[in-house]
Design a protein around this motif. Sequence first.
Motif, short mmCIF file in Angstrom:
data_model
loop_
_atom_site.label_atom_id
_atom_site.label_comp_id
_atom_site.label_asym_id
_atom_site.label_seq_id
_atom_site.Cartn_x
_atom_site.Cartn_y
_atom_site.Cartn_z
N ASP A 489 40.06 61.73 24.70
CA ASP A 489 39.05 62.78 24.83
C ASP A 489 38.10 62.65 23.64
O ASP A 489 38.52 62.50 22.49
CB ASP A 489 39.73 64.14 24.81
N ALA A 490 36.80 62.65 23.92
CA ALA A 490 35.82 62.39 22.86
C ALA A 490 35.85 63.46 21.78
O ALA A 490 35.58 63.20 20.61
CB ALA A 490 34.43 62.29 23.48
N GLY A 491 36.21 64.66 22.19
CA GLY A 491 36.22 65.75 21.21
C GLY A 491 37.47 65.73 20.35
O GLY A 491 37.40 65.71 19.12
N SER A 492 38.65 65.62 20.99
CA SER A 492 39.90 65.77 20.25
C SER A 492 40.52 64.44 19.85
O SER A 492 41.46 64.39 19.05
CB SER A 492 40.92 66.53 21.12
N LEU A 651 21.13 53.54 21.33
CA LEU A 651 21.50 54.95 21.44
C LEU A 651 20.64 55.66 22.48
O LEU A 651 21.15 56.44 23.28
CB LEU A 651 21.36 55.62 20.06
N ASP A 652 19.35 55.35 22.47
CA ASP A 652 18.44 55.98 23.44
C ASP A 652 18.90 55.72 24.87
O ASP A 652 18.89 56.60 25.72
CB ASP A 652 17.02 55.40 23.28
N LEU A 653 19.30 54.46 25.08
CA LEU A 653 19.72 54.06 26.42
C LEU A 653 20.94 54.84 26.86
O LEU A 653 20.99 55.39 27.97
CB LEU A 653 20.02 52.54 26.43
N VAL A 654 21.96 54.91 25.95
CA VAL A 654 23.19 55.63 26.30
C VAL A 654 22.89 57.12 26.47
O VAL A 654 23.44 57.77 27.37
CB VAL A 654 24.29 55.38 25.24
N CYS A 655 21.99 57.65 25.65
CA CYS A 655 21.61 59.06 25.78
C CYS A 655 20.96 59.33 27.12
O CYS A 655 21.23 60.34 27.79
CB CYS A 655 20.63 59.45 24.65
N ALA A 656 20.10 58.37 27.54
CA ALA A 656 19.42 58.53 28.82
C ALA A 656 20.42 58.53 29.97
O ALA A 656 20.35 59.35 30.89
CB ALA A 656 18.40 57.41 29.01
N ILE A 657 21.38 57.58 29.87
CA ILE A 657 22.41 57.48 30.92
C ILE A 657 23.21 58.79 30.95
O ILE A 657 23.51 59.35 32.01
CB ILE A 657 23.35 56.28 30.67
N SER A 658 23.53 59.24 29.77
CA SER A 658 24.35 60.45 29.64
C SER A 658 23.62 61.66 30.25
O SER A 658 24.22 62.48 30.96
CB SER A 658 24.65 60.66 28.16
N ALA A 659 22.31 61.74 29.96
CA ALA A 659 21.52 62.86 30.48
C ALA A 659 21.47 62.80 32.00
O ALA A 659 21.60 63.81 32.70
CB ALA A 659 20.11 62.79 29.91
N LEU A 660 21.32 61.57 32.49
CA LEU A 660 21.29 61.37 33.95
C LEU A 660 22.61 61.83 34.56
O LEU A 660 22.63 62.56 35.57
CB LEU A 660 21.05 59.88 34.24
N ALA A 661 23.72 61.38 33.94
CA ALA A 661 25.04 61.74 34.45
C ALA A 661 25.23 63.26 34.43
O ALA A 661 25.74 63.85 35.39
CB ALA A 661 26.12 61.05 33.63
N ALA A 662 24.77 63.88 33.34
CA ALA A 662 24.94 65.33 33.21
C ALA A 662 24.18 66.04 34.32
O ALA A 662 24.67 67.00 34.93
CB ALA A 662 24.43 65.77 31.84
N SER A 663 22.96 65.51 34.60
CA SER A 663 22.17 66.16 35.64
C SER A 663 22.82 66.02 37.01
O SER A 663 22.57 66.80 37.92
CB SER A 663 20.75 65.57 35.67
N LEU A 664 23.63 64.96 37.18
CA LEU A 664 24.32 64.77 38.46
C LEU A 664 25.71 65.39 38.44
O LEU A 664 26.47 65.24 39.39
CB LEU A 664 24.43 63.27 38.78
N GLY A 665 26.06 66.01 37.31
CA GLY A 665 27.36 66.67 37.21
C GLY A 665 28.49 65.69 37.03
O GLY A 665 29.63 65.94 37.45
N LEU A 666 28.22 64.54 36.42
CA LEU A 666 29.25 63.52 36.25
C LEU A 666 29.74 63.47 34.80
O LEU A 666 28.96 63.67 33.87
CB LEU A 666 28.70 62.14 36.63
N GLU A 667 31.03 63.20 34.66
CA GLU A 667 31.59 62.96 33.33
C GLU A 667 31.23 61.55 32.90
O GLU A 667 30.97 60.68 33.74
CB GLU A 667 33.13 63.07 33.40
N ILE A 668 31.25 61.29 31.57
CA ILE A 668 30.95 59.94 31.10
C ILE A 668 32.05 59.42 30.19
O ILE A 668 32.53 60.13 29.30
CB ILE A 668 29.62 59.90 30.33
N GLY A 686 26.88 62.08 24.14
CA GLY A 686 27.38 63.01 25.16
C GLY A 686 28.51 62.46 26.00
O GLY A 686 28.81 63.03 27.06
N CYS A 687 29.15 61.34 25.58
CA CYS A 687 30.28 60.81 26.36
C CYS A 687 31.48 61.73 26.17
O CYS A 687 31.80 62.13 25.05
CB CYS A 687 30.64 59.40 25.88
#
Length: 720
Positions: A489-492, A651-668, A686-687
Amino acid sequence: MHRTTSFTSLRQWLPTQYLWPVMLLIGTCLGSLVLIVAVTTRAQDKLQLAREQHSVEQAVQNTVEMAIHDLQDYAKWDDAVRHISQKLDTEWIADNVVAYLAGTQGYSHVLVLDGSDNVVFARVPGGAIKEAATLVAAREFRREVANVRAMPVTGNPIVGGYVRLGSKVYIYTVAQIVPVTEKVRLPERSTHLLAIARPIDSDFLRSLADNQQVQQLSLVLEPVRAGSQVALGGVGGKTQAWLTWKPSTPGAELSRGILPLFLIVGVLTLAVGALIVRLGAGTIKALQSSETHARHLALHDALTGLPNRRALMQHIESLAADSADLTLLWHDLDGFKDVNDLYGHAAGDAVLRQVEERLSAALPCVFVARVGGDEFVAVLNAPSVEDIHHATGAVLGAFAASFLVGTYQIRLGVSIGCAGLGGSSLSPSELMRRADAAMYAAKSQGKGCWRVFEASMDHVHHLRVTMEKDLGEAIATGGIEVVYQPIVDAGSNKIVAVEALSRWTHPVHGTVSPDVFIPLAEQVGMIDALGRHVLREACRASAALPIQLSINLSPAQFWDQNLVRDISMILEEAHFPSERLEVEITESYLLRQPQAAAEILEQLRGTGVTVALDDFGTGFASIGYLRQLPLDRLKIDKQFIKPLESGGRGLDLVCAISALAASLGLEITAEGVETEEQAAMARLAGCSQLQGWLFGRPMAMSDLVDLLETTATSPARQVA
Ligand code: C2E
Ligand code: CA
Ligand code: CA
C-alpha cells in the motif's frame, strides 16, 4: 483447302496422339478387307472364264458331232446308194435329203460329189453352184475328202470340222454314201460323197452365245492376244479361225456392287472408332485432370495456393541435382499468433493470403513455398550477396505497411533466416533446418530482421526445440513453480497483495525466464494448462494469508470459452474468496477485441474478481477504450517508473496517467519500483499501490510468509 480444314477440325476433335493410331488401325482393317474382296472376286472371275471357255469348247465340238450325226443317217443308207451312187436322182435327193438337212436342220450347203470329186448335186444359198465349187476346191476340204475316201466303207467313213474360205468359216461334214445292208451294192468305181456345211454366221453365233451364256461371241480370223477364245479346228487339227467373246466378270461386278457398301462401312467404322477414342480420350482426360488436380493439391497449400513443404523439397532436390547453388530464405511472421488469438482464424487466413501476395510481389520469379502456419520459404538460385540483400530488403519493406482485414489495421513483422549450399552437398532437409535455425536467431535478436546461418545457431535452435518438449512435461507434472512478489500500500507500505509469477527451472538449462517460456507456452497451446496450474497453486498457497492475490492472464487465454467457469471452479475448490483475486491483463487483447474482452471481464467481475490493466503505457490504449472497459486498476509499466528519479517529464507523465485513472475511478499501481525516490515520486503522482524490488523480489511462498510476519508491524520496504 477444305480438306485441310476438315482434317484440322478432326485433329481438334480427336487428340493428335490418338488420331494416327486410330487412322492406321482403321486403314489396316479396311485395306485388308478390300484385299480379301479383290482376291476373292479375281479368283471368281478366273473360275468363270474357265467355265465359259470349257462350255464354248464343248459347244464347238458338239456342233461338229451334231453335224456328223445329222449326215450319218443320210450317207449310210441303202436308198441313198440306190438314188445317188447307182443312179443320180436329183429329185429324190431334193425330196429326201435336202428337205431334212437344209429345211429342218438348216444346213446351207448340201452337196453330192461323184467318185472324181465333181459336184454332181448342190444345194447352196441362192443355188450358186460356184460357191459350192469353191468349198469343194478348198484345200482343207479336199484333204478331208481324201481322208474320208480312205476310210473303209464297212465302218463309218465320215469326218467333220471347220474350214475357212476367204473371210468365211464353215462347219462341214463329209461322208461316203454306203449301204447299211447287203441288199444294195456300191458301184465298182469309187463311191459318191455326201457333204453338208453351214457358215459360222451371226445367227449361229447368237444361238451359240445364248445357249452357252456368253456375251458378244464373235468369229475372228486371227487369234486374240489375251482373253477368251476357242480355236475352230479343221483337217488334222489345223486352226481355221477362233471364237472369241467378252468374258463375264461376276467377281468384278460383285466388288463394284459392294464398293459403296465398303465406303459406308468404312465411314461408319471411322466414325465409331473416332467416337470410342473420343469417349476414351474424354475419360482419360477426366482422369488426367483429376490426377492433375490431386497432384496439385498434394503439392500446394490450399489457403494461399503456394507450393507446400513437399513441393519445396522436390524443388530443392531437382535444383541440387543440377548442382545449382541454392540459398533459402526462411520467413516466419512476427506476431502472427496474436492475430489468430486476437482477431480469430478467419482474419489470420486473410492476413496469410495478403502475406502471400506481398511476398510474390517482393520476390518476382522466385519459388516461394508455405511450409507451416506462418512460415514461408523462398528459394534463390545461385544468388550473389547483393541479390540476398536485395531480396531480404524487399521482403522486410513489404511488411512496413499494416495489413487491412475488415476494419482492422494489423501490424505484422517478419524474421528471415538465410542458409545457402555454398558449394557443399547438404541434403535439402539439412539446408532447411539451417535456414530455420537462422530464422530463430533473427527472432531472438529482435525480430523484423534477417540473419545468415552460423554454426553457433544450431545450439540455440536445438535448445528451443528441446525446451518445447520439456515445458509440456513441466506443466503436466507440476514442474512450474509459482513465486510471489509483494505489492504494498503506497500510504502504509504494508504488503496488501502479491502477484503470482511463474518460474521454470529446466533440469539441464537451469532457470528459464517467463519472457521466454510464456510466449513458448502460448505458441504451442499450453498456456491454458499453465494458467490453471498457476491459479490453483497460488490460491492454495495464499488462501490462509490476509492479502489480495494477482495473477496474470495471457491474451491467448481469452479465447478459452471456459475461462470464467474454470477460474470460478478453481476458486471454489481452493475455498478462495473471489473478492481476493485480481486478474492482470495486457492491453493488446483489449485493444483488438474490446467488445469480447468487455463481456468476459464483466463476467469475471460478476463473480467478484477485480481486473487490472497490466503494463499500462506500453500499448496504445486510448481513453475511449479505458472508459468502455470494466477495469478496477491500472498498473503503470516499469518503463515509466524508472525515469521518475531523474525528475523532468517522467513525473508529469505518471501524474497525467494518475489523473486520468482517477477520473475513471481506477486505482493505480506503480510497477518496477526499485528505489526510494521512485517510490516517493509514485506516491506523489497518486499511485495507491507500489510493486518492485524495493519491496521484495518474486519469492517462494515460505519466504513470503516470513516476510509477512516480519512486516506485520513494520512496513515491507524497511525489511526488504
Ligand atoms: P509482469 O506481469 O509485468 O510481471 C512483472 C515482471 O516485472 C516480473 O518479471 C517481475 O519479476 C518484474 N519486476 C518486478 N519488479 C521489478 C523491478 O523492480 N525491476 C525490474 N526490472 N523488474 C521487476 P517476470 O517474473 O520475469 O515476468 C515477466 C512477465 O512474464 C510478466 O510480466 C508476465 O507478463 C509474464 N508472466 C510471468 N508469470 C506469468 C504467468 O504465470 N502467467 C502469465 N500469463 N504471464 C506470466
Ligand atoms: Ca503482471
Ligand atoms: Ca507488469
